[in-house]
Design an enzyme around this catalytic site. Structure first.
Site, PDB file in Angstrom:
ATOM      1  CE  LYS A 269     -51.328 -15.712 -35.486  1.00 36.65           C
ATOM      2  NZ  LYS A 269     -51.069 -16.435 -36.758  1.00 36.65           N
ATOM      3  CE  LYS A 281     -54.994 -15.798 -43.395  1.00 35.56           C
ATOM      4  NZ  LYS A 281     -54.005 -16.813 -43.757  1.00 35.56           N
ATOM      5  CG  ASP A 292     -54.557 -16.389 -36.731  1.00 41.47           C
ATOM      6  OD1 ASP A 292     -54.053 -17.494 -36.438  1.00 41.47           O
ATOM      7  OD2 ASP A 292     -53.975 -15.532 -37.426  1.00 41.47           O
ATOM      8  CG  ASP A 352     -51.686 -14.474 -44.562  1.00 41.50           C
ATOM      9  OD1 ASP A 352     -52.128 -14.231 -43.424  1.00 41.50           O
ATOM     10  OD2 ASP A 352     -52.149 -15.344 -45.321  1.00 41.50           O
ATOM     11  CD  GLU A 354     -50.821 -13.067 -39.046  1.00 49.44           C
ATOM     12  OE1 GLU A 354     -50.534 -13.361 -40.225  1.00 49.44           O
ATOM     13  OE2 GLU A 354     -51.423 -13.849 -38.275  1.00 49.44           O
ATOM     14  NE  ARG A 356     -43.972 -16.452 -39.905  1.00 47.23           N
ATOM     15  CZ  ARG A 356     -43.800 -17.394 -40.830  1.00 47.23           C
ATOM     16  NH1 ARG A 356     -42.605 -17.586 -41.373  1.00 47.23           N
ATOM     17  NH2 ARG A 356     -44.795 -18.173 -41.203  1.00 47.23           N
TER      18      ARG A 356
END
Ligand code: BES
Ligand code: MN
Ligand code: ZN
Length: 503
Positions: A269, A281, A292, A352, A354, A356
């Protein structure tokens, strides 16, 4: 940093510190090949200042040469003694001690230490050097790219320049150093990428770095851009990136061994900043969401190591779906329906969730294109992984027991332990949507599991393991060789899995 090896007598060395390792047993400290030093250690012990506990360090500045067996005392300004404790020696202990050694050295002005490998440990010098070097380099990691140099600040000191390893089996030591270096450098590379802020590390940087690594190691690099994704119907990557002016990228690197061997697909990812999108968030802690992309960084770093090691037992494809998740005017809205690469429709109940969505496109596309025999994905996917396992263990899920067991074992050895969570149709039910094939959230219960269930829909029957590193990618368990900030978790496990695949 340079690491060399030598069998030359200590009297001929020119470094600025000499490091000895000692064991502890029932309160007794093992002796060093230096009589003066042994007396000194005894005195430190009697004073209660040193007991050779794992990673404990003692530093001394020898006065004069007291006998002919201690030439080092005259040529070396600093002597450091490092405890190996009394526990059985394993890889993690060596790595930890390597980290402690680096940190203790950095507190001094030493930059060119020599290490005397311990003897009598029933471990090859190759193995000792490999894991000590790994720990030394990981423990000496620093990221001050965006700060002015501050000479007096030890934290921002110069770090170690060269390390010389003294031992007998020079070819073995050389091999160990090389392996340790490859593992550590790849991990540091992943940390570097993760440390870059969101404005300076966007999907474009994943493309740039991917092309650089491919060029250097003769890997094939393919990058899909927005128009190509549109043509292919990658609704996940397109949807998630819609709220941002930074275009998404799907970066793929391929390593071919030239042998008839299985193919492993790695997917990481690469969400370069996750604001949550319209399901935004809270401000507190949002800055952490520059991390992330740690899964993507791990895959790219692993591909670099694979380029170095040229394994013969596996072909490897590394893919990084890269995107920002921002709430711009064109952003996905809660309730929107998208169509993933494989035709599955998804109700985006929460923008949020996202990760996946971008992983689903990459997994389906990667499996269709490369027909891999095995798939591993790695992602900072769910906050629920932090709730469930804290910051000390990576969540592992998958549809294949053999692959899962293999990774559980190897990750433990690498000091990156994983814990397996279940999958199953009961969890899958939580993803049922009234309007699409799937919903992208499954509610709070079992959040890490339902996220993996979502991914499972896109891997079909291919043996697959998913690593949720949300809790371990940064703020990881404090260790001598793991700094604050990004840990580079997963990199060493993946490389070791590939390196030892056939064994
Ligand atoms: N990137 C986050 C997961 C995350 C959270 C990683 C905290 C590290 C620390 C992911 O995209 C996310 O936002 N997940 C949501 C999913 C939820 C909306 C179903 C979460 O975990 O809260
Ligand atoms: Mn998110
Ligand atoms: Zn995310």
């Amino acid at each position: 940093m340079m690491i060399t090896t030598t069998a030359h007598p200590l009297s001929e060395r020119s470094g600025d510190a000499l490091v000895y390792f000692v064991r502890e047993r029932n309160g007794k400290i093992s002796s060093c090949p230096d009589r003066t030093l042994n007396i000194l250690i005894k005195r430190a012990q009697a004073a209660g200042d040193f007991s050779a506990k794992t990673g404990e360090t003692l530093i001394s500045y020898p006065l004069v040469q007291t006998n002919s067996t201690t030439p080092a005392a005259t040529t070396t300004v600093r002597i450091m003694v490092v405890g190996l404790g009394s526990d059985p020696i394993d890889e993690e202990l060596l790595r930890t001690v390597g980290g402690n050694t680096a940190q203790a050295l950095v507190k001094t002005r030493a930059t060119r230490p020599g290490l005397i490998l311990p003897t009598g440990l029933r471990r090859s010098e190759e193995n000792l050097s490999r894991h000590l070097v790994e720990g030394l380099i990981l423990g000496d990691y620093r990221f001050h790219k965006y700060q002015k140099a501050q000479e007096d600040d030890e934290e921002k000191g110069r770090g170690l320049e060269t390390i010389q390893i003294h031992g007998r089996d020079l070819p073995g030591i050389k091999k160990g150093i090389r392996t340790g270096l490859v593992f550590a450098h790849a991990t540091c590379q992943a940390r570097d990428m993760a440390n870059e802020p969101g404005n300076l590390w966007t999907p474009d940087q994943f493309e740039e770095e991917g092309r650089r690594v491919a060029e250097k190691y003769n890997l094939t690099c393919e990058v899909l851009d927005r128009p190509q994704m549109e043509e292919m119907g990658m609704g996940g990557l397109l949807g998630v990136s819609r709220g941002s002016s930074q275009p998404p990228k799907l970066v793929s690197l391929t390593y071919r061994s030239g042998k008839k061997v299985p193919t492993l697909l790695l997917v990481g990812k690469g969400l370069t900043f996750d604001s949550g999108g319209i399901s935004i968030k809270p401000g507190e802690g949002m800055a952490d969401m520059k991390y992330d992309m740690c899964g993507g960084a791990a895959v790219l770093a692993a591909m670099q190591a694979i380029g170095e090691l040229q394994p013969e037992t596996l072909d490897v494809v590394g893919m990084i779906p890269a995107s920002e998740n921002l709430p711009g005017p064109d952003a996905l809205k809660p309730g929107d329906i998208i169509t993933q690469y494989n035709g599955t429709t998804v109700e985006v109940a929460n923008t949020d969730a996202e990760g996946r969505l971008i992983l689903a496109d990459a997994l389906a596309y990667g499996i269709k294109t490369y027909q891999p025999d095995y798939v591993i994905d790695i992602a900072t996917l769910t906050g629920a992984a932090i709730i469930g396992l804290g910051h000390h263990t990576t969540a592992l899920l998958g549809n294949d027991d053999t692959l899962a067991e293999k990774i559980l074992k190897i990750s433990e050895r690498c000091g990156e332990p994983c814990w397996r969570l279940p999958l199953g149709k009961e969890y899958r039910k939580q993803l049922k949507s009234k309007v699409a094939d799937l919903k992208n959230i499954g509610g709070r219960p079992g959040g890490t599991i339902t996220a993996a269930c979502f991914l499972e829909e896109f891997v079909g029957k291919t043996p697959w393991v998913h690593l949720d590193i949300a809790g371990t990618a940064w703020n990881y368990t404090k260790k001598s060789y793991i700094p604050e900030g990004p840990s580079g978790v997963g990199v060493r496990t993946i490389i070791e899995l590939i390196r030892t695949w056939a064994t």
